[in-house]
Scaffold this motif. Structure first.
Motif, PDB file in Angstrom:
ATOM      1  N   ASN A 117      -5.335  10.227  -1.601  1.00  0.00           N
ATOM      2  CA  ASN A 117      -5.709   8.830  -1.816  1.00  0.00           C
ATOM      3  C   ASN A 117      -4.513   7.887  -1.807  1.00  0.00           C
ATOM      4  O   ASN A 117      -4.619   6.728  -1.394  1.00  0.00           O
ATOM      5  CB  ASN A 117      -6.467   8.700  -3.139  1.00  0.00           C
ATOM      6  N   THR A 118      -3.356   8.363  -2.234  1.00  0.00           N
ATOM      7  CA  THR A 118      -2.160   7.520  -2.266  1.00  0.00           C
ATOM      8  C   THR A 118      -1.634   7.210  -0.863  1.00  0.00           C
ATOM      9  O   THR A 118      -0.760   6.350  -0.702  1.00  0.00           O
ATOM     10  CB  THR A 118      -1.039   8.186  -3.081  1.00  0.00           C
ATOM     11  N   ASP A 119      -2.158   7.895   0.154  1.00  0.00           N
ATOM     12  CA  ASP A 119      -1.716   7.647   1.527  1.00  0.00           C
ATOM     13  C   ASP A 119      -2.362   6.413   2.145  1.00  0.00           C
ATOM     14  O   ASP A 119      -1.936   5.952   3.212  1.00  0.00           O
ATOM     15  CB  ASP A 119      -2.023   8.856   2.420  1.00  0.00           C
ATOM     16  N   ALA A 120      -3.414   5.889   1.529  1.00  0.00           N
ATOM     17  CA  ALA A 120      -4.102   4.730   2.093  1.00  0.00           C
ATOM     18  C   ALA A 120      -3.172   3.521   2.102  1.00  0.00           C
ATOM     19  O   ALA A 120      -2.407   3.299   1.172  1.00  0.00           O
ATOM     20  CB  ALA A 120      -5.358   4.420   1.286  1.00  0.00           C
ATOM     21  N   GLY A 121      -3.234   2.762   3.192  1.00  0.00           N
ATOM     22  CA  GLY A 121      -2.406   1.566   3.313  1.00  0.00           C
ATOM     23  C   GLY A 121      -1.468   1.615   4.490  1.00  0.00           C
ATOM     24  O   GLY A 121      -1.818   2.132   5.567  1.00  0.00           O
ATOM     25  N   TYR A 171     -17.255  10.862  -1.732  1.00  0.00           N
ATOM     26  CA  TYR A 171     -17.207   9.408  -1.844  1.00  0.00           C
ATOM     27  C   TYR A 171     -17.369   9.013  -3.304  1.00  0.00           C
ATOM     28  O   TYR A 171     -18.257   9.515  -4.002  1.00  0.00           O
ATOM     29  CB  TYR A 171     -18.304   8.767  -0.989  1.00  0.00           C
ATOM     30  N   THR A 172     -16.502   8.134  -3.782  1.00  0.00           N
ATOM     31  CA  THR A 172     -16.544   7.699  -5.174  1.00  0.00           C
ATOM     32  C   THR A 172     -16.540   6.179  -5.238  1.00  0.00           C
ATOM     33  O   THR A 172     -16.139   5.491  -4.302  1.00  0.00           O
ATOM     34  CB  THR A 172     -15.334   8.246  -5.959  1.00  0.00           C
ATOM     35  N   GLY A 173     -17.015   5.647  -6.375  1.00  0.00           N
ATOM     36  CA  GLY A 173     -17.153   4.214  -6.530  1.00  0.00           C
ATOM     37  C   GLY A 173     -15.828   3.476  -6.477  1.00  0.00           C
ATOM     38  O   GLY A 173     -14.802   3.956  -6.968  1.00  0.00           O
ATOM     39  N   TYR A 174     -15.869   2.280  -5.880  1.00  0.00           N
ATOM     40  CA  TYR A 174     -14.687   1.409  -5.788  1.00  0.00           C
ATOM     41  C   TYR A 174     -14.866   0.324  -6.846  1.00  0.00           C
ATOM     42  O   TYR A 174     -15.699  -0.581  -6.715  1.00  0.00           O
ATOM     43  CB  TYR A 174     -14.604   0.819  -4.389  1.00  0.00           C
ATOM     44  N   SER A 175     -14.066   0.391  -7.888  1.00  0.00           N
ATOM     45  CA  SER A 175     -14.282  -0.445  -9.067  1.00  0.00           C
ATOM     46  C   SER A 175     -13.688  -1.839  -8.952  1.00  0.00           C
ATOM     47  O   SER A 175     -12.738  -2.071  -8.202  1.00  0.00           O
ATOM     48  CB  SER A 175     -13.706   0.243 -10.304  1.00  0.00           C
ATOM     49  N   THR A 176     -14.271  -2.765  -9.722  1.00  0.00           N
ATOM     50  CA  THR A 176     -13.809  -4.156  -9.922  1.00  0.00           C
ATOM     51  C   THR A 176     -13.464  -4.880  -8.621  1.00  0.00           C
ATOM     52  O   THR A 176     -12.482  -5.604  -8.550  1.00  0.00           O
ATOM     53  CB  THR A 176     -12.606  -4.195 -10.885  1.00  0.00           C
ATOM     54  N   GLN A 177     -14.300  -4.682  -7.607  1.00  0.00           N
ATOM     55  CA  GLN A 177     -14.082  -5.354  -6.322  1.00  0.00           C
ATOM     56  C   GLN A 177     -15.074  -6.500  -6.133  1.00  0.00           C
ATOM     57  O   GLN A 177     -16.266  -6.354  -6.432  1.00  0.00           O
ATOM     58  CB  GLN A 177     -14.237  -4.357  -5.170  1.00  0.00           C
ATOM     59  N   PRO A 178     -14.622  -7.661  -5.636  1.00  0.00           N
ATOM     60  CA  PRO A 178     -15.549  -8.766  -5.378  1.00  0.00           C
ATOM     61  C   PRO A 178     -16.448  -8.459  -4.177  1.00  0.00           C
ATOM     62  O   PRO A 178     -15.968  -8.055  -3.116  1.00  0.00           O
ATOM     63  CB  PRO A 178     -14.613  -9.936  -5.078  1.00  0.00           C
ATOM     64  N   VAL A 179     -17.732  -8.635  -4.372  1.00  0.00           N
ATOM     65  CA  VAL A 179     -18.722  -8.368  -3.330  1.00  0.00           C
ATOM     66  C   VAL A 179     -19.692  -9.548  -3.275  1.00  0.00           C
ATOM     67  O   VAL A 179     -20.143 -10.039  -4.312  1.00  0.00           O
ATOM     68  CB  VAL A 179     -19.493  -7.059  -3.601  1.00  0.00           C
ATOM     69  N   PHE A 181     -18.867  -6.684   1.602  1.00  0.00           N
ATOM     70  CA  PHE A 181     -17.522  -6.460   1.053  1.00  0.00           C
ATOM     71  C   PHE A 181     -16.494  -6.820   2.116  1.00  0.00           C
ATOM     72  O   PHE A 181     -16.550  -6.330   3.251  1.00  0.00           O
ATOM     73  CB  PHE A 181     -17.385  -4.999   0.634  1.00  0.00           C
ATOM     74  N   ALA A 182     -15.516  -7.666   1.754  1.00  0.00           N
ATOM     75  CA  ALA A 182     -14.547  -8.180   2.729  1.00  0.00           C
ATOM     76  C   ALA A 182     -13.452  -7.192   3.085  1.00  0.00           C
ATOM     77  O   ALA A 182     -12.763  -7.361   4.089  1.00  0.00           O
ATOM     78  CB  ALA A 182     -13.917  -9.465   2.201  1.00  0.00           C
ATOM     79  N   GLY A 183     -13.256  -6.139   2.260  1.00  0.00           N
ATOM     80  CA  GLY A 183     -12.236  -5.139   2.544  1.00  0.00           C
ATOM     81  C   GLY A 183     -10.910  -5.450   1.877  1.00  0.00           C
ATOM     82  O   GLY A 183     -10.664  -6.559   1.406  1.00  0.00           O
ATOM     83  N   THR A 184     -10.038  -4.429   1.841  1.00  0.00           N
ATOM     84  CA  THR A 184      -8.685  -4.551   1.302  1.00  0.00           C
ATOM     85  C   THR A 184      -7.730  -3.838   2.259  1.00  0.00           C
ATOM     86  O   THR A 184      -8.154  -3.310   3.294  1.00  0.00           O
ATOM     87  CB  THR A 184      -8.582  -3.913  -0.096  1.00  0.00           C
ATOM     88  N   SER A 185      -6.462  -3.787   1.900  1.00  0.00           N
ATOM     89  CA  SER A 185      -5.478  -3.121   2.759  1.00  0.00           C
ATOM     90  C   SER A 185      -5.707  -1.614   2.832  1.00  0.00           C
ATOM     91  O   SER A 185      -5.210  -0.956   3.742  1.00  0.00           O
ATOM     92  CB  SER A 185      -4.061  -3.396   2.249  1.00  0.00           C
ATOM     93  N   THR A 186      -6.460  -1.068   1.879  1.00  0.00           N
ATOM     94  CA  THR A 186      -6.692   0.376   1.846  1.00  0.00           C
ATOM     95  C   THR A 186      -8.123   0.774   2.190  1.00  0.00           C
ATOM     96  O   THR A 186      -8.402   1.952   2.394  1.00  0.00           O
ATOM     97  CB  THR A 186      -6.373   0.945   0.451  1.00  0.00           C
ATOM     98  N   THR A 187      -9.025  -0.227   2.261  1.00  0.00           N
ATOM     99  CA  THR A 187     -10.450   0.058   2.425  1.00  0.00           C
ATOM    100  C   THR A 187     -11.074  -0.985   3.349  1.00  0.00           C
ATOM    101  O   THR A 187     -10.923  -2.188   3.104  1.00  0.00           O
ATOM    102  CB  THR A 187     -11.159   0.034   1.060  1.00  0.00           C
TER     103      THR A 187
END
Length: 314
Positions: free
Chosen positions: A165-169, A245-253, A295-301
């Motif tokens: 997981n730390t490899d994302a980005g 697959y696990t939940g992505y917490s505290t993300q604006p949707v 969901f607009a996405g992030t640098s890792t997702t």
């Protein structure tokens, strides 16, 4: 493919360490496959030096145990056409790469034992924390006496431990070329000093991201006009450490609505996911139409939209 060796080290044992492959993949490769070949070279280089472990510990070796500098350079490396590399929890992902190879007149890139290919790496070129290669060498078409246009693929196996997981980005890209010059890495007479090597990094690469999924459910259906609709859902993403697959917490949707027979969605409100990635909010029923979460996405997702859920308003 987890790599901890110092790629930029010039010892015969370490300079090829970037080509390490998981044991299961190496064992299952055909004798002529790219990963299998370069893995054998690494083994042979290690044996030749006799001064470094296969785990990648940095140990100085004499100059006569080194490959020579191959007169090859790379440019115009384009990974996945610049688009983010989206990787799920377990499925194999193949990523196209194009690049230009420039070589000296003394380098025969058409030789059967000339190998080249791109890779991407996490961290720095001198000290990468992870590297990803292709299953096969790149293929090149000469465009002049000393240049060639090449293409290849990177092969990513999250189910086999290629990623955590730390490899994302953010990642960087590089490329390597090996001229075996008739040397057999499996032979007892293998001479690493007769093998040429070129390694070049620092090229741009798109981010490696964790595949996201988003659900929605609007209830009750049907519903009377003016009554309350409860809209639930969940935002999850690939967990490379557990291959699920696990939940992505505290993300604006965004909760969005599209009227029946309309073509576009309009944002109703923005809420945040819970600690488990869950979503829940309420709205008043007005007209027939579709609700979805976006969901607009992030640098890792990456960004993702749920499939719209139709509500019939009576």
């Amino acid at each position: 493919m987890r790599i901890s060796a110092t790629v930029a080290a010039v010892s015969g044992a370490l300079v090829l360490s970037a080509f390490a492959v998981p044991a299961a993949q190496a064992a299952g490769s055909d004798a002529g496959s790219y990963r299998s070949d370069v893995a054998k070279i690494r083994e042979a280089a290690h044996t030749a030096s006799g001064k470094a472990t296969l785990s990648g510990s940095t140990v100085a070796t004499p100059a006569d145990d080194e490959p020579y500098a191959l007169n090859v350079t790379f440019s115009n490396i384009k990974v996945h056409s610049g688009k983010p590399i989206v990787v799920g929890a377990a499925a194999h992902v193949s990523v196209p790469v194009t690049y230009t190879l420039t070589h000296g007149a003394d380098v025969d890139i058409t030789a059967s034992d000339f190998l080249n290919g791109p890779y991407i790496y996490k961290g720095t070129f001198a000290n990468p924390t992870n590297m990803l290669f292709g299953d096969n060498a790149g293929t090149c078409t000469a465009t002049s006496a000393t240049t060639a246009s090449c293409k290849a693929t990177l092969d990513i196996y999250p189910g086999d431990g290629d990623l955590s997981n730390t490899d994302a980005g953010a990642w960087k890209a590089g490329a390597e070329a090996i001229a075996l010059n008739g040397q057999d890495p499996t032979s007892s007479t293998f001479d690493i000093t007769k093998v040429g090597l070129a390694d070049q990094g620092g090229f741009a690469s798109p981010n490696v991201t964790r595949l996201s999924k988003l659900t929605v459910n609007a209830a009750p259906e049907p519903v009377k006009k003016g009554k309350t609709i409860t809209v639930t859902g969940k935002l999850t993403r690939a967990n490379w450490d557990a291959n699920n697959y696990t939940g992505y917490s505290t993300q604006p949707v965004k909760l969005q609505f599209r009227k029946k027979n309309a073509t576009t969605y309009t944002t109703v409100k923005t809420i945040k996911t819970s600690s488990t990635g869950a979503l829940k909010t309420t709205v008043k029923a007005t007209v027939d139409g579709y609700f979805r979460y976006s969901f607009a996405g992030t640098s890792t997702t990456p960004a993702v939209n749920a499939t719209g859920d139709y509500v019939d308003v009576k």
